[in-house]
Write a protein that holds these residues in place. Structure first.
Motif: not given
Length: 593
Positions: A259, A261-262, A264, A280, A285-287, A331-333, A362
């Protein structure tokens, strides 16, 4: 004894007599003091209708009644959650009446009720809130249903309840409160408080603590023990690490090694959470990686009054939790209780190595690791950490300060907020300031509130030089920074909030920093720091010496040390992330062509 709908002057004596002979079902009381009959009637009616099942509503029409009635309530074991006082023409001394409540019960919230349109009274109430003689204000209801009124009252009751730490316990911590091994118990209490997890602490030496351990079959366990009282699938952990606790909650989504992420975000303080919400919500795609607690330093603050949009103030932990929920909803992880340990570039991606041994990829990074309070470095006091010596606000310890002499080292907003919060329980709070004044380091509203709080003193030109204590802090040695004279003072607790030390050691030489460790960004970057960049561009405003790596909040050189500023910077990184990603996409397309 079942609480009556409402107690007033006509029924008070009978209620007191009956309460002294029977158990009282209501958990706490709400006291109303108002001389204007119409206002008093609608206040009592609305309060009884909404809160009468859980709170005893006590209505006074004479200010002389308040003190004796509150003491009677204490005698029958019923704490006062709040006192709502009318302020206006018929209650011209309403603010003074509310101010006097602090001497009777410093934990009861003092709420001024003002008529809509009475701007003169409203202005006096605003001044009283700023000076700390009133905690909150509300526009009194004019007709039913009064939803705006009830929204405010419910928020105030939630604030009071959270400060007491009573009610439902999602987790229980069983440990030692004041011993050489109590520091970890204190860390866990603070950790759960900052995450707003309902928690109960039980000293192992108490009957309740021993009983809980017996029920768990852990009578000889290594302390502290954490019992989970919800459906986590894990009944208890023995002397767990923060990572083990986070994993037991089951909130984290497994991350695939493939995976990417866009963006992090490293750090879940105000800047990091704001960046996560913005990223997000815009489909990135955010972590978020957080090694300690949601909210950072701001999450420990008991009440922030100068954050835009919250006229009544908001606690740091609540602000953090609401922002966390917002990011999570978008939707943030989240990865909890993991540290970022290194940052490197591989092709078009950055790779982050974490403290649990894992790695992730990322496209961009936002560093929002914030800063920590500088250590005193005094051996005797370092040994007493968690046993009367605390770094940061440690708001979870406030109820344990009842009747104690508390010292707060620091001259910034965090120190001021900590002093005022501890003053609700402590016998005396003394703020220790190295400078000659607070004006350059603390907001005016806090300075005024400290000056108006009778059990808070400020000592200038002084610093902590040493301390004593065996199992618990007993005294401090204070040094005058002008004369170098020393004196010893009796002390039960010391909260240390001095200086800022950025959390950037993990970056090594990968990102350009100043001599104190703060990250250079944008136009502040040394000329040599971005000399090797491609694409012939200069750094974006919040960009570091690494293209596509941004910094926001207290970790950044030149940042404004305010929560609102950190939120603004965190949000501001995301348009820059978009610009960077667009440039990278354009460059890749050109290379392919």
């Amino acid at each position: 004894m079942t609480a009556s709908a409402c107690i007033d002057s006509a029924t008070y004596e009978n209620w007191v007599t009956a309460s002294s002979q029977e158990s009282v079902e209501a958990q706490a009381a709400i006291v109303v003091i108002c001389r204007e009959p119409g206002a008093r009637e609608i206040l009592s009616r609305e309060l009884c209708k909404r809160y009468g099942a859980d709170y005893q509503i006590v209505v006074c029409d004479q200010s002389e009644q308040v003190g004796s009635w509150m003491r009677d309530l204490q005698t029958v074991g019923m704490p006062v959650a709040m006192v709502i006082g009318g302020v206006g023409a018929r209650d011209s001394d309403g603010i003074d009446v509310l101010a006097a409540v602090r001497r009777i019960d410093p934990t009861a919230l003092r709420v001024a009720a003002v008529a809509w349109g009475d701007w003169v009274s409203a202005r006096s109430v605003f001044n009283a809130v700023t000076e700390g003689t009133v905690d909150h204000w509300v526009t009194r209801p004019e007709q039913a249903p009064a939803e705006e009124f009830h929204r405010s009252i419910t928020e105030f009751l939630r604030e009071w309840s959270s400060q007491r730490g009573e009610g439902f316990e999602a987790v229980r911590v069983i440990g030692k409160q004041w011993s050489a091994r109590s520091a970890r118990s204190q860390e866990l209490r603070d950790l759960f408080a900052r995450h707003r997890v309902p928690m109960g602490f039980y000293d192992v030496a108490s009957a309740q603590g021993s009983q809980v351990l017996r029920q768990l079959g852990l009578t000889s366990a290594d302390l502290p023990v954490v019992e989970f009282r919800f459906g986590s699938g894990q009944p208890a952990l023995v002397n767990p690490s923060n990572q083990e606790i986070a994993d037991a909650f089951g909130l984290m989504t497994p991350i695939s090694p493939e995976e990417v992420f866009d963006v992090t975000v490293i750090g879940a303080g105000p800047a990091g959470l704001a960046a996560a919400v913005s990223a997000s919500s815009e489909g990135l795609r955010t972590l978020v990686i957080e090694h300690e607690a949601i909210g950072g330093q701001a999450g420990t603050r008991s009440m922030i009054r100068n954050y835009p949009g919250f006229s009544q103030g908001i606690s740091g932990s609540k602000l953090a939790q609401e922002t966390w929920r917002q990011a999570w909803t978008f939707g943030t992880t989240f990865l909890y209780m993991r540290r970022a340990e290194s940052l490197s570039r591989t092709g078009n991606h950055y790779r982050l190595r974490l403290s649990d041994g894992s790695e992730l990829a990322t496209r961009t990074v936002v560093i929002a690791t914030g800063a920590t309070y500088r250590r005193l470095g005094i051996p005797h006091l370092e040994d007493l950490q968690g046993r009367g010596v605390f770094y940061g606000a440690a708001a979870s310890e406030a109820p344990a300060m009842r009747g104690r002499n508390v010292f707060v080292a620091g001259g910034g907003n965090s120190a001021g907020q900590t002093a005022l919060h501890m003053a609700k329980w402590a016998n005396q709070v003394t703020v220790l300031v190295r400078a000659a004044t607070l004006a350059e380091s603390m907001s005016d509203y806090l300075i005024r509130e400290i000056a108006a709080t009778p059990n808070v003193d400020v000592l200038y030109h002084v610093q902590v030089a040493d301390g004593t204590g065996a199992d618990h802090l007993q005294s401090l040695v204070l040094r005058d920074t002008v004369s170098s004279a020393r004196r010893s003072v009796s002390a039960d607790a010391l909260f240390i909030l001095i200086g800022s030390q950025p959390r950037t050691q993990w970056l090594g030489d990968s990102v350009a920093r100043d001599q104190w460790g703060f990250i250079f960004t944008g136009p502040d970057l040394p000329a040599s720091a971005s000399a090797g960049w491609s694409h012939g561009r200069s750094a974006l405003p919040l960009e570091t010496s690494l293209p596509g790596v941004f910094a926001a909040g207290d970790v950044r050189r030149g940042s404004v040390k305010r929560v609102a500023s950190a939120v603004g910077e965190g949000t501001g990184t995301i348009p820059l992330v978009h610009r960077y990603l667009e440039k990278m996409a354009t460059a890749r397309a050109a290379a392919i062509a």
